[in-house]
Scaffold this motif. Structure first.
Motif, PDB file in Angstrom:
ATOM      1  N   ASN B 163       0.814  -1.213   0.000  1.00  0.00           N
ATOM      2  CA  ASN B 163       0.000   0.000   0.000  1.00  0.00           C
ATOM      3  C   ASN B 163       0.850   1.267   0.000  1.00  0.00           C
ATOM      4  OD1 ASN B 163      -2.968  -0.908   0.522  1.00  0.00           O
ATOM      5  ND2 ASN B 163      -1.731  -2.167   1.897  1.00  0.00           N
ATOM      6  N   TYR B 164       1.923   1.206   0.742  1.00  0.00           N
ATOM      7  CA  TYR B 164       2.780   2.388   0.862  1.00  0.00           C
ATOM      8  C   TYR B 164       3.341   2.790  -0.496  1.00  0.00           C
ATOM      9  CZ  TYR B 164       6.290   5.591   2.625  1.00  0.00           C
ATOM     10  OH  TYR B 164       7.042   6.713   2.866  1.00  0.00           O
ATOM     11  N   SER B 165       3.915   1.826  -1.168  1.00  0.00           N
ATOM     12  CA  SER B 165       4.513   2.137  -2.451  1.00  0.00           C
ATOM     13  C   SER B 165       3.445   2.538  -3.479  1.00  0.00           C
ATOM     14  CB  SER B 165       5.330   0.922  -2.916  1.00  0.00           C
ATOM     15  OG  SER B 165       5.052   0.607  -4.238  1.00  0.00           O
ATOM     16  N   GLY B 166       2.302   1.891  -3.426  1.00  0.00           N
ATOM     17  CA  GLY B 166       1.219   2.228  -4.361  1.00  0.00           C
ATOM     18  C   GLY B 166       0.763   3.670  -4.199  1.00  0.00           C
ATOM     19  N   ASN B 244      -9.982   4.685  -0.613  1.00  0.00           N
ATOM     20  CA  ASN B 244     -10.255   3.561  -1.498  1.00  0.00           C
ATOM     21  C   ASN B 244     -11.280   3.970  -2.550  1.00  0.00           C
ATOM     22  OD1 ASN B 244     -12.771   3.462  -0.313  1.00  0.00           O
ATOM     23  ND2 ASN B 244     -12.686   1.282   0.175  1.00  0.00           N
ATOM     24  N   ASP B 245     -11.635   3.035  -3.411  1.00  0.00           N
ATOM     25  CA  ASP B 245     -12.546   3.363  -4.509  1.00  0.00           C
ATOM     26  C   ASP B 245     -13.952   3.715  -4.036  1.00  0.00           C
ATOM     27  OD1 ASP B 245     -10.493   2.919  -6.221  1.00  0.00           O
ATOM     28  OD2 ASP B 245     -11.239   1.020  -7.018  1.00  0.00           O
ATOM     29  N   MET B 246     -14.416   3.039  -2.997  1.00  0.00           N
ATOM     30  CA  MET B 246     -15.774   3.293  -2.527  1.00  0.00           C
ATOM     31  C   MET B 246     -15.923   4.752  -2.092  1.00  0.00           C
ATOM     32  SD  MET B 246     -17.340   0.455  -2.928  1.00  0.00           S
ATOM     33  CE  MET B 246     -18.842   0.632  -1.983  1.00  0.00           C
ATOM     34  N   VAL B 287      -5.304   2.886  -7.821  1.00  0.00           N
ATOM     35  CA  VAL B 287      -4.162   1.984  -7.679  1.00  0.00           C
ATOM     36  C   VAL B 287      -4.719   0.571  -7.617  1.00  0.00           C
ATOM     37  CG1 VAL B 287      -2.220   1.286  -6.250  1.00  0.00           C
ATOM     38  CG2 VAL B 287      -2.840   3.700  -6.434  1.00  0.00           C
ATOM     39  N   ARG B 288      -4.272  -0.247  -8.514  1.00  0.00           N
ATOM     40  CA  ARG B 288      -4.820  -1.604  -8.568  1.00  0.00           C
ATOM     41  C   ARG B 288      -4.152  -2.548  -7.596  1.00  0.00           C
ATOM     42  NH1 ARG B 288      -4.689  -3.845 -14.237  1.00  0.00           N
ATOM     43  NH2 ARG B 288      -6.461  -2.433 -14.383  1.00  0.00           N
ATOM     44  N   GLN B 289      -4.985  -3.270  -6.860  1.00  0.00           N
ATOM     45  CA  GLN B 289      -4.500  -4.368  -6.044  1.00  0.00           C
ATOM     46  C   GLN B 289      -5.000  -5.635  -6.719  1.00  0.00           C
ATOM     47  OE1 GLN B 289      -4.553  -4.460  -1.711  1.00  0.00           O
ATOM     48  NE2 GLN B 289      -6.097  -2.872  -1.787  1.00  0.00           N
ATOM     49  N   VAL B 321      -3.182   2.943 -12.051  1.00  0.00           N
ATOM     50  CA  VAL B 321      -4.076   2.885 -13.200  1.00  0.00           C
ATOM     51  C   VAL B 321      -4.616   4.286 -13.464  1.00  0.00           C
ATOM     52  CG1 VAL B 321      -6.182   1.881 -14.131  1.00  0.00           C
ATOM     53  CG2 VAL B 321      -4.745   0.540 -12.591  1.00  0.00           C
ATOM     54  N   ILE B 322      -4.154   4.865 -14.549  1.00  0.00           N
ATOM     55  CA  ILE B 322      -4.536   6.236 -14.846  1.00  0.00           C
ATOM     56  C   ILE B 322      -5.745   6.259 -15.775  1.00  0.00           C
ATOM     57  CG2 ILE B 322      -3.785   8.412 -15.883  1.00  0.00           C
ATOM     58  CD1 ILE B 322      -0.899   7.457 -15.122  1.00  0.00           C
ATOM     59  N   ARG B 323      -6.804   6.871 -15.296  1.00  0.00           N
ATOM     60  CA  ARG B 323      -8.003   6.984 -16.131  1.00  0.00           C
ATOM     61  C   ARG B 323      -8.454   8.437 -16.170  1.00  0.00           C
ATOM     62  NH1 ARG B 323     -10.019   2.199 -13.214  1.00  0.00           N
ATOM     63  NH2 ARG B 323      -9.443   0.320 -14.345  1.00  0.00           N
ATOM     64  N   GLY B 324      -9.699   8.652 -16.496  1.00  0.00           N
ATOM     65  CA  GLY B 324     -10.155  10.016 -16.770  1.00  0.00           C
ATOM     66  C   GLY B 324     -10.456  10.922 -15.597  1.00  0.00           C
TER      67      GLY B 324
END
Lengths: 328, 328
Positions: B163-166, B244-246, B287-289, B321-324
């Motif tokens: 997680n840290y590096s991400g 996180n994503d949520m 960031v994908r896990q 993961v780079i998106r819009g």
DNA sequence: CTGTTAGCGCCTTCAC
DNA sequence: GTGAAGGCGCTAACAG
């Protein structure tokens, strides 16, 4: 399973017989306060945890329920499991969960595994309606409840949403809001819910007197399948009615990539109302199923079978949820 | 658990001893083809299914793995379970799944239940890092692997994403793309992943020489918490970095309701890359896990402990993961 | 090679 | 009220 304290150990420490230990631990027969106390103390000191395996063997009851579902990653299924688990826990049951990952043979194999583990009952969301699997299930000799399907066999209980009525209501709404041409992107039509939703769509279309046009495509209940089906459409109609929300997400994403305006150019609808349906842009018009309750009801039905040998089938109401993906 | 055929029944029908039946069924000792055939036929005729409860009692091994997670409805967790289940099945193990629904006492209670069921090993995603629960776990006397946390105790294995590096990588990207002010909307900071992500954010901010501004808020890893935290923000910065994503979904939804343009007015990022992250509008930079692999690795670690008594901790790579939802 | 026997840990008659 | 003994279904010695 290491060597851990058993009733024998606590009997020795408390200076009583193992029968007495069993009695105080289960509290069904009277034991003098004096001995009770000694037993309880010894049990506490040893951090005794009963061996449910042994108990299960002896009593012919494991307090374990098998749950067999198509895919644990699908939020629809896992919400059902959660509803059931929360309910069953209150009765001291634990769930043995297996996911067939959509593979029919695995479904059959896992059924055997679960049975081997001597689960007291089984809950299952079948991969397809009317398969050998379903027939096998009723000869299992343990209470079974089938979820998301309605079974008429008298030996199994079942619970599902009223997919037919939900889809009918949605279609009537779409018709009322002046949509004239439709596409129905069905999920797996071998599924009970798939069948019912499709049947409702067709019935409404056929009964409709005015000239409406429609097209029907088949796929699976996934995001990618939604994209695939969309691409195969002969033309973009007024409304794209999707078999479930996942399909709708795919359609929505792809349509926006193609620069369509939702809902101005085309309305999109889903089915299920999963958590994410309100997060899309625009949020999705869909039919809500109460999956959590579905799990609860299923658990209740199982308890009924277990305790009173009563079987039943229940159909849950759905609710039309109108959001921004359909024009008014 | 009804009365179903046991080896005794098949011994009677095949006209052999129960020992012989056991031998052919387990195939470990040689039995004459003649008797083998008779046994197999009888077993087939009776549709015999071995009683794993009895076998477990006798062998001191149930071929069952306990899996204790915070919330089965969270797609992040269920993907991990799936990865583990797919792996464990190959070795003949079945998962006994329990969800604590975020309640600490229940987590403790379920641990006892699982132990009582004599699971051969335990996999768990702890509610919080460094609790009595974690300490209890290592005294269980069975192999344990902790997921989404890194444990240094020598008796348990563990696996988590880096997680840290991400988070560091994500922050560097944001800095490179000229973002000057930030908000960090953290999930639960008692969690291992919460701690690590926060630590990375802080470290990058502190080390940054140019004048950057930032604000940190705490909440939970949920959609609604994202909305709450957003509203408490003193001002809308260049980039909102979500735990996180949520949380990011909540922020995205609310920001759009407030008529902000994403990413023109503000960039938003998440963490995890759950299935829905690519479906939002705009799709989410995150960031994908690899949760599925996390489950697999966990299962592998458990098999290692079970077979070779080897313990290990592994840190999984993450991917930006780079998106819009973030401007370039 | 095959059959007989002794438990695994627990609950439950059956005596006392 | 309490203890002794049998057995749930299966496997693993131990004999033969």
């Amino acid at each position: 399973m290491q060597k851990h304290p058993g009733i024998k150990d606590i009997a020795r420490i408390a200076g009583v017989s193992i029968a007495t230990v069993s009695r105080v631990l289960n509290g069904n027969s009277y034991v003098s306060p004096e001995l009770s106390k000694r037993v309880l103390e010894a049990a506490g000191k040893l951090k005794y945890q009963p061996n449910r395996i042994a108990r299960g063997l002896r009593k012919g009851k494991t307090n374990t329920i098998g749950f067999l579902i198509p895919d644990i990653e699908n939020p629809f299924f896992s919400a059902i499991v959660k509803g059931a688990e929360d309910f069953l826990r209150k009765f001291g049951y634990t769930i043995l969960l297996c996911s067939s990952s959509g593979i029919a043979e695995r479904e059959d194999e896992l059924l055997n595994v679960l049975f081997s583990h001597k689960v007291d009952g089984l809950m299952t969301i079948p991969l397809e309606s009317q398969t050998p699997y379903l027939e096998k299930i009723e000869r299992l000799g343990i209470p079974v409840v089938v979820i998301d399907d309605i079974i008429k066999k008298k030996d199994v209980s079942s619970v599902a949403s009223d997919n037919y009525s939900g889809m009918s209501q949605l279609m009537r709404y779409l018709l009322d809001t002046n949509h004239k041409s439709f596409a129905f992107l069905s999920g797996d039509p071998h599924t009970y819910s798939g069948k019912e939703r499709l049947r409702a769509f067709r019935d409404v279309m056929v009964r409709q007197q005015e000239n409406v046009e429609y097209e029907i495509l088949f796929g699976t209940y996934t995001f990618n399948s939604g994209i695939d089906m969309l691409r195969k459409l002969k033309r973009i109609p007024d409304a794209i009615v999707c078999g479930n929300d996942m399909i709708a997400f795919g359609v929505l994403t792809e349509l926006q990539r193609m620069r369509y305006k939702i809902p101005d150019d085309v309305s999109i609808t889903g089915f299920d109302d999963v958590l994410f349906s309100k997060m899309t842009n625009p949020p999705l018009t869909t039919v809500r199923q109460d999956y959590y309750m579905m799990g609860e009801v299923a658990a209740q039905l199982l308890m009924d079978s277990l305790n009173y040998k009563k079987r039943d089938s229940v159909l849950l109401k759905t609710e039309l949820v109108i959001r921004g993906s359909s024009r008014e």
